[in-house]
Design a protein around this motif. Structure first.
Motif, PDB file in Angstrom:
ATOM      1  N   ASN A   1      33.849  37.303  43.161  1.00  0.00           N
ATOM      2  CA  ASN A   1      33.935  37.773  44.553  1.00  0.00           C
ATOM      3  C   ASN A   1      32.994  38.935  44.851  1.00  0.00           C
ATOM      4  O   ASN A   1      33.010  39.472  45.963  1.00  0.00           O
ATOM      5  CB  ASN A   1      35.374  38.186  44.918  1.00  0.00           C
ATOM      6  CG  ASN A   1      36.352  37.050  44.792  1.00  0.00           C
ATOM      7  OD1 ASN A   1      36.064  35.922  45.178  1.00  0.00           O
ATOM      8  ND2 ASN A   1      37.510  37.332  44.217  1.00  0.00           N
ATOM      9  N   ARG A   2      32.163  39.320  43.877  1.00  0.00           N
ATOM     10  CA  ARG A   2      31.163  40.373  44.111  1.00  0.00           C
ATOM     11  C   ARG A   2      29.747  39.872  43.884  1.00  0.00           C
ATOM     12  O   ARG A   2      28.822  40.334  44.549  1.00  0.00           O
ATOM     13  CB  ARG A   2      31.423  41.564  43.194  1.00  0.00           C
ATOM     14  CG  ARG A   2      32.755  42.261  43.431  1.00  0.00           C
ATOM     15  CD  ARG A   2      32.836  43.584  42.666  1.00  0.00           C
ATOM     16  NE  ARG A   2      32.745  43.410  41.220  1.00  0.00           N
ATOM     17  CZ  ARG A   2      31.827  44.001  40.460  1.00  0.00           C
ATOM     18  NH1 ARG A   2      30.910  44.793  40.999  1.00  0.00           N
ATOM     19  NH2 ARG A   2      31.825  43.804  39.147  1.00  0.00           N
ATOM     20  N   PHE A   3      29.559  38.941  42.957  1.00  0.00           N
ATOM     21  CA  PHE A   3      28.227  38.436  42.622  1.00  0.00           C
ATOM     22  C   PHE A   3      28.098  36.999  43.117  1.00  0.00           C
ATOM     23  O   PHE A   3      29.012  36.186  42.931  1.00  0.00           O
ATOM     24  CB  PHE A   3      27.997  38.457  41.112  1.00  0.00           C
ATOM     25  CG  PHE A   3      27.836  39.823  40.500  1.00  0.00           C
ATOM     26  CD1 PHE A   3      28.130  40.982  41.198  1.00  0.00           C
ATOM     27  CD2 PHE A   3      27.384  39.944  39.199  1.00  0.00           C
ATOM     28  CE1 PHE A   3      27.970  42.232  40.625  1.00  0.00           C
ATOM     29  CE2 PHE A   3      27.215  41.183  38.601  1.00  0.00           C
ATOM     30  CZ  PHE A   3      27.519  42.318  39.322  1.00  0.00           C
ATOM     31  N   THR A   4      26.948  36.687  43.678  1.00  0.00           N
ATOM     32  CA  THR A   4      26.708  35.345  44.209  1.00  0.00           C
ATOM     33  C   THR A   4      25.319  34.867  43.809  1.00  0.00           C
ATOM     34  O   THR A   4      24.340  35.593  43.995  1.00  0.00           O
ATOM     35  CB  THR A   4      26.825  35.340  45.736  1.00  0.00           C
ATOM     36  OG1 THR A   4      28.103  35.844  46.133  1.00  0.00           O
ATOM     37  CG2 THR A   4      26.663  33.923  46.280  1.00  0.00           C
ATOM     38  N   ILE A   5      25.251  33.665  43.302  1.00  0.00           N
ATOM     39  CA  ILE A   5      23.967  33.052  42.978  1.00  0.00           C
ATOM     40  C   ILE A   5      23.526  32.191  44.148  1.00  0.00           C
ATOM     41  O   ILE A   5      24.348  31.548  44.802  1.00  0.00           O
ATOM     42  CB  ILE A   5      24.063  32.229  41.677  1.00  0.00           C
ATOM     43  CG1 ILE A   5      22.678  31.779  41.212  1.00  0.00           C
ATOM     44  CG2 ILE A   5      24.989  31.032  41.850  1.00  0.00           C
ATOM     45  CD1 ILE A   5      22.685  31.149  39.809  1.00  0.00           C
TER      46      ILE A   5
END
Length: 120
Positions: A63-67
């Motif tokens: 919920n903090r990092f997105t690819i």
């Protein structure tokens, strides 16, 4: 020979954001699967994002990092939000590249890493 090149690392305050980029050194290659890993002091390398929906990134970044990827630019990104000091480390892009002049080349590569430092 094709290589992966990461960029976008740096120093950021806790709560801030960074976007890391990963590019193939030769434009004749395209990304198939891509993963982002990080190496933090005292810990084993951790998976933080993957283009494979069945992969399991470490819970601390969910919920903090997105690819994401931009196939038109042949780039892959890692958007990191709400950064914490414990996110400090070296971040690596790892990818399966396909293509080349023949269109038949296949490479599994990892980049040289980019340093991310989050200050408290």
């Amino acid at each position: 020979q094709v290589q992966l090149v990461e960029s976008g690392g740096g120093l950021v305050q806790a709560g801030g954001s960074l976007r890391l980029s990963c590019a193939a050194s030769r434009s004749t290659f395209s990304f198939n699967t891509v993963e982002w890993y990080r190496q933090t002091p005292g810990k084993a390398r951790e998976l933080v994002a993957s283009s494979d929906g069945n992969a399991n990134p470490v819970d601390s970044v969910k919920n903090r990092f997105t690819i994401s990827r931009d196939d038109a630019k042949n780039m892959v990104y890692l958007q990191m939000n709400s950064l914490k000091p414990e996110d400090t480390g070296v971040y690596y892009c790892a990818a399966h590249l396909v293509g080349g002049r023949s269109g038949l080349e296949s490479w599994n590569l990892s980049g040289q890493g980019t340093q991310v430092t989050v200050s408290s």
